[in-house]
Write a protein that holds these residues in place. Structure first.
Motif, PDB file in Angstrom:
ATOM      1  N   SER A 186       0.809  -1.225   0.000  1.00  0.00           N
ATOM      2  CA  SER A 186       0.000   0.000   0.000  1.00  0.00           C
ATOM      3  C   SER A 186       0.836   1.265   0.000  1.00  0.00           C
ATOM      4  O   SER A 186       2.016   1.260   0.351  1.00  0.00           O
ATOM      5  N   ALA A 187       0.162   2.346  -0.402  1.00  0.00           N
ATOM      6  CA  ALA A 187       0.656   3.711  -0.192  1.00  0.00           C
ATOM      7  C   ALA A 187      -0.510   4.476   0.419  1.00  0.00           C
ATOM      8  O   ALA A 187      -1.180   5.270  -0.229  1.00  0.00           O
ATOM      9  N   SER A 188      -0.766   4.176   1.674  1.00  0.00           N
ATOM     10  CA  SER A 188      -1.938   4.698   2.387  1.00  0.00           C
ATOM     11  C   SER A 188      -1.512   5.892   3.230  1.00  0.00           C
ATOM     12  O   SER A 188      -0.764   5.752   4.196  1.00  0.00           O
ATOM     13  N   HIS A 189      -1.991   7.089   2.855  1.00  0.00           N
ATOM     14  CA  HIS A 189      -1.528   8.325   3.494  1.00  0.00           C
ATOM     15  C   HIS A 189      -1.865   8.346   4.979  1.00  0.00           C
ATOM     16  O   HIS A 189      -2.861   7.778   5.413  1.00  0.00           O
ATOM     17  N   PHE A 190      -1.034   9.050   5.719  1.00  0.00           N
ATOM     18  CA  PHE A 190      -1.251   9.209   7.153  1.00  0.00           C
ATOM     19  C   PHE A 190      -2.405  10.157   7.436  1.00  0.00           C
ATOM     20  O   PHE A 190      -2.578  11.170   6.783  1.00  0.00           O
ATOM     21  N   ALA A 191      -3.197   9.803   8.421  1.00  0.00           N
ATOM     22  CA  ALA A 191      -4.147  10.711   9.061  1.00  0.00           C
ATOM     23  C   ALA A 191      -4.307  10.211  10.488  1.00  0.00           C
ATOM     24  O   ALA A 191      -4.253   9.001  10.741  1.00  0.00           O
ATOM     25  N   MET A 192      -4.467  11.123  11.414  1.00  0.00           N
ATOM     26  CA  MET A 192      -4.603  10.715  12.812  1.00  0.00           C
ATOM     27  C   MET A 192      -5.780   9.746  12.969  1.00  0.00           C
ATOM     28  O   MET A 192      -6.880  10.017  12.504  1.00  0.00           O
ATOM     29  N   GLY A 193      -5.509   8.614  13.608  1.00  0.00           N
ATOM     30  CA  GLY A 193      -6.547   7.616  13.841  1.00  0.00           C
ATOM     31  C   GLY A 193      -6.718   6.609  12.714  1.00  0.00           C
ATOM     32  O   GLY A 193      -7.454   5.633  12.864  1.00  0.00           O
ATOM     33  N   LYS A 194      -6.054   6.794  11.593  1.00  0.00           N
ATOM     34  CA  LYS A 194      -6.272   5.928  10.437  1.00  0.00           C
ATOM     35  C   LYS A 194      -5.679   4.536  10.629  1.00  0.00           C
ATOM     36  O   LYS A 194      -6.197   3.553  10.089  1.00  0.00           O
ATOM     37  N   SER A 195      -4.598   4.429  11.373  1.00  0.00           N
ATOM     38  CA  SER A 195      -3.952   3.132  11.574  1.00  0.00           C
ATOM     39  C   SER A 195      -4.901   2.129  12.222  1.00  0.00           C
ATOM     40  O   SER A 195      -4.916   0.943  11.864  1.00  0.00           O
ATOM     41  N   GLU A 196      -5.702   2.624  13.161  1.00  0.00           N
ATOM     42  CA  GLU A 196      -6.655   1.727  13.806  1.00  0.00           C
ATOM     43  C   GLU A 196      -7.699   1.214  12.818  1.00  0.00           C
ATOM     44  O   GLU A 196      -8.132   0.066  12.879  1.00  0.00           O
ATOM     45  N   LEU A 197      -8.116   2.067  11.893  1.00  0.00           N
ATOM     46  CA  LEU A 197      -9.050   1.650  10.848  1.00  0.00           C
ATOM     47  C   LEU A 197      -8.439   0.558   9.991  1.00  0.00           C
ATOM     48  O   LEU A 197      -9.106  -0.414   9.636  1.00  0.00           O
ATOM     49  N   ARG A 198      -7.172   0.722   9.630  1.00  0.00           N
ATOM     50  CA  ARG A 198      -6.509  -0.295   8.817  1.00  0.00           C
ATOM     51  C   ARG A 198      -6.495  -1.643   9.541  1.00  0.00           C
ATOM     52  O   ARG A 198      -6.779  -2.685   8.952  1.00  0.00           O
ATOM     53  N   GLU A 199      -6.116  -1.600  10.811  1.00  0.00           N
ATOM     54  CA  GLU A 199      -6.043  -2.837  11.588  1.00  0.00           C
ATOM     55  C   GLU A 199      -7.366  -3.593  11.555  1.00  0.00           C
ATOM     56  O   GLU A 199      -7.415  -4.794  11.308  1.00  0.00           O
ATOM     57  N   HIS A 200      -8.447  -2.846  11.821  1.00  0.00           N
ATOM     58  CA  HIS A 200      -9.754  -3.508  11.981  1.00  0.00           C
ATOM     59  C   HIS A 200     -10.449  -3.775  10.651  1.00  0.00           C
ATOM     60  O   HIS A 200     -10.895  -4.899  10.392  1.00  0.00           O
ATOM     61  N   GLU A 201     -10.520  -2.748   9.778  1.00  0.00           N
ATOM     62  CA  GLU A 201     -11.321  -2.879   8.563  1.00  0.00           C
ATOM     63  C   GLU A 201     -10.590  -3.611   7.440  1.00  0.00           C
ATOM     64  O   GLU A 201     -11.227  -4.262   6.612  1.00  0.00           O
ATOM     65  N   VAL A 202      -9.270  -3.485   7.393  1.00  0.00           N
ATOM     66  CA  VAL A 202      -8.519  -4.119   6.313  1.00  0.00           C
ATOM     67  C   VAL A 202      -7.971  -5.477   6.744  1.00  0.00           C
ATOM     68  O   VAL A 202      -8.245  -6.495   6.113  1.00  0.00           O
ATOM     69  N   VAL A 203      -7.224  -5.503   7.846  1.00  0.00           N
ATOM     70  CA  VAL A 203      -6.485  -6.719   8.203  1.00  0.00           C
ATOM     71  C   VAL A 203      -7.330  -7.703   9.022  1.00  0.00           C
ATOM     72  O   VAL A 203      -7.500  -8.864   8.628  1.00  0.00           O
ATOM     73  N   ILE A 204      -7.840  -7.258  10.153  1.00  0.00           N
ATOM     74  CA  ILE A 204      -8.601  -8.187  11.008  1.00  0.00           C
ATOM     75  C   ILE A 204      -9.871  -8.658  10.305  1.00  0.00           C
ATOM     76  O   ILE A 204     -10.141  -9.854  10.201  1.00  0.00           O
ATOM     77  N   GLU A 205     -10.640  -7.703   9.797  1.00  0.00           N
ATOM     78  CA  GLU A 205     -11.872  -8.056   9.096  1.00  0.00           C
ATOM     79  C   GLU A 205     -11.579  -8.863   7.832  1.00  0.00           C
ATOM     80  O   GLU A 205     -12.262  -9.839   7.529  1.00  0.00           O
ATOM     81  N   GLY A 206     -10.544  -8.452   7.081  1.00  0.00           N
ATOM     82  CA  GLY A 206     -10.201  -9.168   5.857  1.00  0.00           C
ATOM     83  C   GLY A 206      -9.745 -10.588   6.121  1.00  0.00           C
ATOM     84  O   GLY A 206     -10.153 -11.528   5.418  1.00  0.00           O
ATOM     85  N   SER A 207      -8.884 -10.764   7.127  1.00  0.00           N
ATOM     86  CA  SER A 207      -8.372 -12.114   7.411  1.00  0.00           C
ATOM     87  C   SER A 207      -9.480 -13.032   7.909  1.00  0.00           C
ATOM     88  O   SER A 207      -9.461 -14.244   7.639  1.00  0.00           O
ATOM     89  N   GLN A 208     -10.450 -12.466   8.619  1.00  0.00           N
ATOM     90  CA  GLN A 208     -11.569 -13.269   9.107  1.00  0.00           C
ATOM     91  C   GLN A 208     -12.547 -13.601   7.984  1.00  0.00           C
ATOM     92  O   GLN A 208     -12.968 -14.743   7.803  1.00  0.00           O
ATOM     93  N   LYS A 209     -12.881 -12.602   7.200  1.00  0.00           N
ATOM     94  CA  LYS A 209     -13.861 -12.763   6.124  1.00  0.00           C
ATOM     95  C   LYS A 209     -13.359 -13.728   5.054  1.00  0.00           C
ATOM     96  O   LYS A 209     -14.130 -14.513   4.491  1.00  0.00           O
ATOM     97  N   PHE A 210     -12.043 -13.685   4.779  1.00  0.00           N
ATOM     98  CA  PHE A 210     -11.487 -14.495   3.699  1.00  0.00           C
ATOM     99  C   PHE A 210     -10.735 -15.722   4.212  1.00  0.00           C
ATOM    100  O   PHE A 210     -10.061 -16.406   3.433  1.00  0.00           O
ATOM    101  N   ASN A 211     -10.826 -15.966   5.523  1.00  0.00           N
ATOM    102  CA  ASN A 211     -10.283 -17.180   6.128  1.00  0.00           C
ATOM    103  C   ASN A 211      -8.822 -17.394   5.729  1.00  0.00           C
ATOM    104  O   ASN A 211      -8.426 -18.428   5.192  1.00  0.00           O
ATOM    105  N   CYS A 212      -7.992 -16.362   6.037  1.00  0.00           N
ATOM    106  CA  CYS A 212      -6.612 -16.388   5.537  1.00  0.00           C
ATOM    107  C   CYS A 212      -5.673 -15.653   6.486  1.00  0.00           C
ATOM    108  O   CYS A 212      -6.095 -15.063   7.479  1.00  0.00           O
ATOM    109  N   VAL A 213      -4.399 -15.691   6.122  1.00  0.00           N
ATOM    110  CA  VAL A 213      -3.395 -14.801   6.714  1.00  0.00           C
ATOM    111  C   VAL A 213      -3.368 -13.541   5.853  1.00  0.00           C
ATOM    112  O   VAL A 213      -3.415 -13.620   4.614  1.00  0.00           O
ATOM    113  N   TYR A 214      -3.314 -12.389   6.495  1.00  0.00           N
ATOM    114  CA  TYR A 214      -3.363 -11.109   5.754  1.00  0.00           C
ATOM    115  C   TYR A 214      -2.166 -10.258   6.177  1.00  0.00           C
ATOM    116  O   TYR A 214      -1.937 -10.027   7.361  1.00  0.00           O
ATOM    117  N   LEU A 215      -1.397  -9.807   5.187  1.00  0.00           N
ATOM    118  CA  LEU A 215      -0.212  -8.970   5.450  1.00  0.00           C
ATOM    119  C   LEU A 215      -0.379  -7.620   4.751  1.00  0.00           C
ATOM    120  O   LEU A 215      -0.498  -7.563   3.521  1.00  0.00           O
TER     121      LEU A 215
END
Length: 611
Positions: A186-215
């Motif tokens: 990714s090239a995901s720009h910084f914004a205050m609080g955005k890292s937490e969104l990535r953790e939950h909406e991209v990685v945790i949710e993605g790894s659970q929804k797609f039954n996989c390891v997500y990096l």
């Protein structure tokens, strides 16, 4: 299997720097016995090449360099981002190299086109499920929506924006096709609080929804001038967070590796993280890194600042000091001094001595300036070690005033010429502070904030004069609370006099008791209007209704809302001329990186008359 993400601090089209960082990261991954290492999106060219991506030679050079880099990828799978030409069109790709052989280039399917991003201007979106080929140096390379396999593990890609399109995520197709691992460069720009969104909406949710390891792996640093990248590396598995690195590093690269058991999530390695997601701390770290990168990449000799004793210039001064403290602490003094071109012996491992070499401040007073603001400026400069000058500009103001009075054959007065008499003071400060910046071969910082940008409460060629605007993306209300936090939590006792002053431009005679909020409106109200009007794009009437519900029946609310929209619409030309600024929050008003608005418009005439 041990997998890793490597974040890189790149520079647009600096092939030597970018390739060096890539090779160092790959070498470190090999030392750590990593099987797959994923590097960020477009890391070979840099993400911020802008319209240079439209030049085909850029993509052609990138592919040529990939063939050089692959020779260093023995006994490892490395993923490197680059632009790719397919049938005459340019795509955003992730090249997969396995043991010195290019086994495919996955192409981005969803392009970022809102906020700070303009990818459809440069790239085409690749259609899901399609695979094609390109040829280079007598090799045929598969490109497109590819599934890869190694040691019985299937892996595929979501590239940055791909993961944010909830209804169009490639992850659904990857999951259906049996993928065990999803990589997200990714090239995901910084914004205050955005890292937490990535953790939950991209990685945790993605790894659970797609039954996989997500990096997930992000870029690092102030790459091209405006955007800051926090260097986030996040690894999750089946809805469980495995590893998160410490963001906003001053190093050229960071690598985070993790041993993953694809069959049993309970046996996968879980790494502790000391990353701090407090918004005030995030701001301090992000702007410190951005200022450090801006200085070294521009090859300037330091920063110059017109220090008024007010909140805006004070936060700029403190952030430069934090840059010195944080960068020297992480990198060590020899590397810090070498990067910024200052003699190590002149610093002697003393951060205040380093600040003295890198930050020059000047208090430019008039007869309307108070002793309180001078003392605040001097106290702060002394407390951080900044070089400090003081002079009066009354002679210049009188000279300009007398010339115009002679030309128009009348005297100017505060009753008739209030704005004129205020602005000439602000503008008279500009030439001499520019002289100081030129002498120092330094970057002149402007001190306008986002709230002022909203309503044009800034003097063109006055307080907007400079080449970098580090706080133009911050609201005044955030700045005021941050300064109080910094006084206590960062130990900047020199901020105490600043924090005890009421914000004022000090451009009217002292007996008129000028304050910013009297000139505009309460900053809390302004921030609330801005949130709904600019971030959420509500109409004037909708904004008024929302504020009415929150603050109750108050005729002043209607006045403030109408004033905001009126001032917003007539001051776009000022926002067009703001110095380059950092994107720091979930909105900004820089038309070159977030919010575009016509210079000429109706001024919301009908909309403001409807309530």
């Amino acid at each position: 299997m041990k997998i890793a993400g490597a974040t890189l601090n790149q520079i647009p089209l600096d092939w030597k720097n970018n390739i060096s960082n890539i090779l160092e990261a790959i070498e470190e991954a090999k030392k750590q016995k990593v099987k797959i290492v994923c590097l960020p999106e477009l890391c070979l060219t840099g993400y911020g090449c802008e319209d240079l991506f439209l030049s085909h030679w850029v993509s052609e050079n990138a592919l040529q360099h990939i063939f050089e880099i692959k020779e260093y990828c023995d006994d490892i799978i490395a993923v490197i981002g680059l632009p790719v030409i397919v049938d005459g069109f340019i795509y955003n790709g992730a090249c997969v190299i396995n043991n010195r052989k290019i086994i495919g280039i996955s192409l981005k399917q969803n392009l970022a086109k809102d906020g700070v991003h303009y990818e459809p201007r440069w790239f085409e979106a690749w259609p899901a499920g399609v695979i094609s080929t390109i040829s280079y140096d007598n090799e045929v390379i598969e490109v497109g929506d590819i599934i890869y396999e190694t040691d019985g593990i299937k892996f595929g890609f979501e590239i940055c924006e791909d993961a944010w399109r909830k209804d169009k995520r490639p992850g659904y197709s990857l999951c259906h096709r049996g993928v065990n691992l999803i990589l997200n460069p990714s090239a995901s720009h910084f914004a205050m609080g955005k890292s937490e969104l990535r953790e939950h909406e991209v990685v945790i949710e993605g790894s659970q929804k797609f039954n996989c390891v997500y990096l997930f792996v992000n870029h690092l640093g102030n790459e091209a001038g405006r955007m800051i990248y926090d260097g986030d590396i996040i690894i999750g598995q089946n809805g469980k967070l495995l590893a998160v690195n410490r963001r906003l590093s001053f190093k050229n690269y960071n690598l985070l590796s993790c041993e993953v058991d694809f069959k049993n999530v309970g046996k996968s390695e879980v790494l502790k993280s000391d990353d701090n997601k407090d918004r005030n701390e995030e701001l301090a770290r992000a702007v410190s890194l951005a200022l450090y990168d801006y200085l070294r990449k521009s090859k300037s000799k330091g920063y110059v600042l017109s220090l008024s004793g007010g909140a805006d210039s004070s936060i700029c001064a403190v952030l430069v000091a934090e840059m010195v403290k944080r960068a020297s602490s992480e990198l060590g003094w020899p590397q810090f001094c070498k990067a910024l071109g200052i003699p190590e012996q002149d610093v002697n491992e003393n951060w205040k001595k380093a600040v003295n070499l890198l930050l020059t401040c000047a208090y430019q007073g008039t007869k309307n300036s108070s002793t309180a603001t001078f003392n605040a400026a001097k106290t702060l400069a002394d407390s951080i070690g900044a070089a400090f000058y003081e002079w009066k500009i009354d002679d210049e103001v009188i000279s300009y005033t007398q010339k115009i009075e002679k030309a128009i054959n009348r005297n100017l007065s505060w009753e008739q010429d209030d704005i004129t008499l205020q602005n000439i003071q602000a503008r008279a400060r500009s030439p001499i502070i520019w002289m100081l910046a030129n002498i120092k071969r330094a970057v002149l910082l402007t001190t306008s904030n986002r709230s002022e940008g909203d309503v044009g409460y800034a003097t063109m060629d006055g307080d907007t004069s400079g080449s970098l605007a580090p706080i133009a993306g911050l609201s005044k209300i955030f700045i005021l609370q941050w300064l109080k936090w910094a006084e206590v939590e960062l130990g900047h006792a020199g901020l105490n006099p600043v924090n005890n002053l009421q914000p004022t431009a000090e451009l009217r005679p002292l007996e008129r008791n000028q304050t910013d909020e009297d000139d505009l409106m309460p900053y809390g109200i302004l921030a609330e209007i801005e949130k709904h009007a600019i971030r959420d794009r509500k109409s004037p009437k909708e904004v008024y209704t929302l504020l009415f519900k929150k603050f109750g029946e108050d005729e002043r609310i209607k006045v403030y809302v109408k004033k905001f929209f009126r001032l917003w619409s007539i001051n776009q030309w000022k926002r067009e001329r703001l110095a380059p600024s950092f994107h720091l929050d979930d909105l900004n008003v820089d038309p070159r990186s977030w919010c575009r608005f016509p210079i000429l418009s109706s001024g919301f005439t009908e909309e403001l008359a409807s309530f």
